[in-house]
Write a protein that holds these residues in place. Structure first.
Motif, PDB file in Angstrom:
ATOM      1  N   LEU A  86       0.847  -1.206   0.000  1.00 11.48           N
ATOM      2  CA  LEU A  86       0.000   0.000   0.000  1.00 11.48           C
ATOM      3  C   LEU A  86       0.878   1.250   0.000  1.00 11.48           C
ATOM      4  N   HIS A  87       1.892   1.263   0.879  1.00  8.06           N
ATOM      5  CA  HIS A  87       2.802   2.413   0.935  1.00  8.06           C
ATOM      6  C   HIS A  87       3.602   2.551  -0.356  1.00  8.06           C
ATOM      7  N   MET A  88       4.016   1.429  -0.936  1.00  5.84           N
ATOM      8  CA  MET A  88       4.778   1.482  -2.172  1.00  5.84           C
ATOM      9  C   MET A  88       3.944   2.074  -3.321  1.00  5.84           C
ATOM     10  N   THR A  89       2.659   1.777  -3.325  1.00  6.68           N
ATOM     11  CA  THR A  89       1.765   2.366  -4.325  1.00  6.68           C
ATOM     12  C   THR A  89       1.692   3.875  -4.143  1.00  6.68           C
ATOM     13  N   ASN A  90       1.609   4.313  -2.886  1.00  9.52           N
ATOM     14  CA  ASN A  90       1.599   5.745  -2.608  1.00  9.52           C
ATOM     15  C   ASN A  90       2.914   6.398  -3.032  1.00  9.52           C
ATOM     16  N   ILE A  91       4.027   5.696  -2.801  1.00 14.55           N
ATOM     17  CA  ILE A  91       5.330   6.233  -3.207  1.00 14.55           C
ATOM     18  C   ILE A  91       5.380   6.384  -4.723  1.00 14.55           C
ATOM     19  N   ALA A  92       4.863   5.394  -5.447  1.00 11.65           N
ATOM     20  CA  ALA A  92       4.828   5.480  -6.913  1.00 11.65           C
ATOM     21  C   ALA A  92       3.998   6.676  -7.357  1.00 11.65           C
ATOM     22  N   LEU A  93       2.864   6.910  -6.699  1.00 11.17           N
ATOM     23  CA  LEU A  93       2.043   8.084  -7.018  1.00 11.17           C
ATOM     24  C   LEU A  93       2.796   9.374  -6.689  1.00 11.17           C
ATOM     25  N   GLY A  94       3.595   9.332  -5.612  1.00 10.06           N
ATOM     26  CA  GLY A  94       4.403  10.500  -5.269  1.00 10.06           C
ATOM     27  C   GLY A  94       5.423  10.829  -6.342  1.00 10.06           C
ATOM     28  N   VAL A  95       6.035   9.790  -6.925  1.00  9.11           N
ATOM     29  CA  VAL A  95       6.991  10.001  -8.016  1.00  9.11           C
ATOM     30  C   VAL A  95       6.279  10.620  -9.224  1.00  9.11           C
ATOM     31  N   VAL A  96       5.073  10.141  -9.508  1.00  7.29           N
ATOM     32  CA  VAL A  96       4.280  10.723 -10.605  1.00  7.29           C
ATOM     33  C   VAL A  96       4.018  12.203 -10.337  1.00  7.29           C
ATOM     34  N   ALA A  97       3.657  12.519  -9.092  1.00  8.66           N
ATOM     35  CA  ALA A  97       3.395  13.914  -8.738  1.00  8.66           C
ATOM     36  C   ALA A  97       4.639  14.776  -8.926  1.00  8.66           C
ATOM     37  N   LEU A  98       5.796  14.273  -8.506  1.00  5.41           N
ATOM     38  CA  LEU A  98       7.044  15.025  -8.648  1.00  5.41           C
ATOM     39  C   LEU A  98       7.384  15.258 -10.123  1.00  5.41           C
ATOM     40  N   ARG A 116      18.271  24.677 -13.129  1.00  6.03           N
ATOM     41  CA  ARG A 116      18.796  24.140 -11.863  1.00  6.03           C
ATOM     42  C   ARG A 116      17.968  24.604 -10.670  1.00  6.03           C
ATOM     43  N   GLN A 117      17.511  25.852 -10.713  1.00  4.73           N
ATOM     44  CA  GLN A 117      16.650  26.324  -9.626  1.00  4.73           C
ATOM     45  C   GLN A 117      15.345  25.529  -9.577  1.00  4.73           C
ATOM     46  N   LEU A 118      14.817  25.190 -10.753  1.00  7.51           N
ATOM     47  CA  LEU A 118      13.576  24.410 -10.800  1.00  7.51           C
ATOM     48  C   LEU A 118      13.808  22.983 -10.298  1.00  7.51           C
ATOM     49  N   ASP A 119      14.994  22.444 -10.555  1.00  6.06           N
ATOM     50  CA  ASP A 119      15.338  21.126  -9.996  1.00  6.06           C
ATOM     51  C   ASP A 119      15.319  21.171  -8.476  1.00  6.06           C
ATOM     52  N   ILE A 120      15.831  22.271  -7.922  1.00  7.89           N
ATOM     53  CA  ILE A 120      15.865  22.417  -6.462  1.00  7.89           C
ATOM     54  C   ILE A 120      14.456  22.531  -5.900  1.00  7.89           C
ATOM     55  N   VAL A 121      13.584  23.287  -6.583  1.00  4.60           N
ATOM     56  CA  VAL A 121      12.191  23.415  -6.136  1.00  4.60           C
ATOM     57  C   VAL A 121      11.513  22.043  -6.115  1.00  4.60           C
ATOM     58  N   THR A 122      11.759  21.246  -7.149  1.00  4.55           N
ATOM     59  CA  THR A 122      11.188  19.896  -7.201  1.00  4.55           C
ATOM     60  C   THR A 122      11.703  19.046  -6.044  1.00  4.55           C
ATOM     61  N   ALA A 123      13.006  19.160  -5.750  1.00  7.89           N
ATOM     62  CA  ALA A 123      13.582  18.401  -4.632  1.00  7.89           C
ATOM     63  C   ALA A 123      12.963  18.827  -3.307  1.00  7.89           C
ATOM     64  N   LEU A 124      12.703  20.119  -3.145  1.00  4.49           N
ATOM     65  CA  LEU A 124      12.079  20.608  -1.914  1.00  4.49           C
ATOM     66  C   LEU A 124      10.663  20.059  -1.768  1.00  4.49           C
ATOM     67  N   CYS A 125       9.947  19.949  -2.883  1.00  9.05           N
ATOM     68  CA  CYS A 125       8.610  19.337  -2.839  1.00  9.05           C
ATOM     69  C   CYS A 125       8.706  17.875  -2.396  1.00  9.05           C
ATOM     70  N   ALA A 126       9.761  17.202  -2.836  1.00  8.74           N
ATOM     71  CA  ALA A 126       9.929  15.783  -2.518  1.00  8.74           C
ATOM     72  C   ALA A 126      10.176  15.540  -1.036  1.00  8.74           C
ATOM     73  N   VAL A 127      10.831  16.471  -0.365  1.00 12.21           N
ATOM     74  CA  VAL A 127      11.170  16.261   1.046  1.00 12.21           C
ATOM     75  C   VAL A 127      10.286  17.075   1.981  1.00 12.21           C
ATOM     76  N   HIS A 128       9.215  17.641   1.449  1.00 13.22           N
ATOM     77  CA  HIS A 128       8.311  18.420   2.297  1.00 13.22           C
ATOM     78  C   HIS A 128       7.659  17.506   3.333  1.00 13.22           C
ATOM     79  N   PRO A 129       7.712  17.859   4.615  1.00 14.75           N
ATOM     80  CA  PRO A 129       7.187  16.969   5.667  1.00 14.75           C
ATOM     81  C   PRO A 129       5.723  16.600   5.488  1.00 14.75           C
TER      82      PRO A 129
END
Length: 296
Positions: A86-98, A116-129
């Protein structure tokens, strides 16, 4: 593939790897509170295999969640009760969102100098609590998050059929997804029609290819009419004490301890209001400059 393109792919791969590494230790986490409700709903819907997946079984917490919960439930058909899957499915959806977020950013800021700045913004979205916690604590709001960006990425890429497909999943993730989809499609159509100088007929012809994007809203409308005619419970979520939809707007008591607690959680414990204030200040400044006829 050019060196610039390889750098973008490498940056996204690193972002995804960091995203996955953070979540891997939590694959066996058993959700609690609302997360437990939605996880149990997805698992329960799969108890009879694909035959058990229905509009009724995929409706969770009184919300029209058939799109998002349906995806989670399919994972349980193959290995019933496996919370890690179930969590792995959510992670896959998270990758799609990113991926969709990165596409949206690229469409909004196409200048390679910003890449490069846009890459950083995407990374920040990925680690948002908030995003990370929602992945291991299933919530239908996460479905709205994923499919909203999928819809927006398809729209900005001119792929209206894909936008409609994502829109169906967005509308059937939660009621707020219907609002988000309707506003997004409506604003895009208005901006597309008003862009540049053109005759009224030319503006209409620009918008006509978007006809397919109206289908998710029509489908949801038909669903609401059918559900309300065949079920005792309303298709749209309501508190148990609500007699009508508008009653939901009449329960705010500014002195109520629960309301004060929620407000403190949003404006003190939470921190997104700080970012919102900065964005609002920038929008105000931009609006003043626009009114005075100054450059952006």
């Amino acid at each position: 593939m050019t060196g610039w393109q390889r750098e973008r792919v490498a940056a996204f791969v690193v972002t995804v790897l960091v995203f996955i590494v953070i979540l891997l230790p939590e694959l066996r986490y058993v959700p609690i509170w609302d997360g437990r409700v939605y996880a149990n709903c997805a698992i329960g819907a799969a108890s009879n295999g694909f035959a058990g997946l229905s509009m009724e079984s995929l409706r969770c917490g009184g919300h029209p969640t058939q799109g998002y919960i349906g995806i989670l439930a399919v994972s349980q058909v193959f290995r019933f009760g496996d919370i890690a899957l179930l969590h792995m499915t959510n992670i896959a959806l998270g990758v799609v969102a990113l991926a969709c977020i990165r596409v949206v950013l690229a469409r909004l800021f196409p200048d390679p100098a910003h890449a490069r700045q846009l890459d950083i913004v995407t990374a920040l979205c990925a680690v948002h609590p908030v995003m990370l916690s929602t992945l291991v604590q299933p919530n239908v709001d996460f479905g709205v998050y994923v499919f909203f960006f999928a819809t927006l990425a398809a729209l900005l890429s001119g792929r209206f059929a894909w936008a409609a497909a994502a829109g169906v999943l967005l509308c059937f993730s939660k009621e707020t997804g219907v609002l988000a989809y309707g506003v997004t499609i409506g604003l895009y159509a208005v901006f597309l029609a008003l862009e540049g100088r053109a005759t009224p007929m030319e503006r209409v012809r620009r918008v006509l290819p978007m006809w397919v994007t109206a289908l998710p809203l029509a489908l949801f409308g038909v669903h609401v009419l059918w559900w309300n005619a065949t079920h005792a419970q309303s298709a749209v979520w309501k508190h148990t004490w609500q007699q009508g939809t508008l009653d939901g707007f009449r329960f705010f008591d500014l002195s109520d301890p629960t309301f004060v607690s929620y407000a403190a959680g949003i404006f003190v414990v939470g921190f997104m209001w700080v970012v919102t204030a900065l964005i609002a200040a920038d929008l105000l400044r931009g609006g003043v400059r626009m009114a005075r006829g100054l450059p952006n």
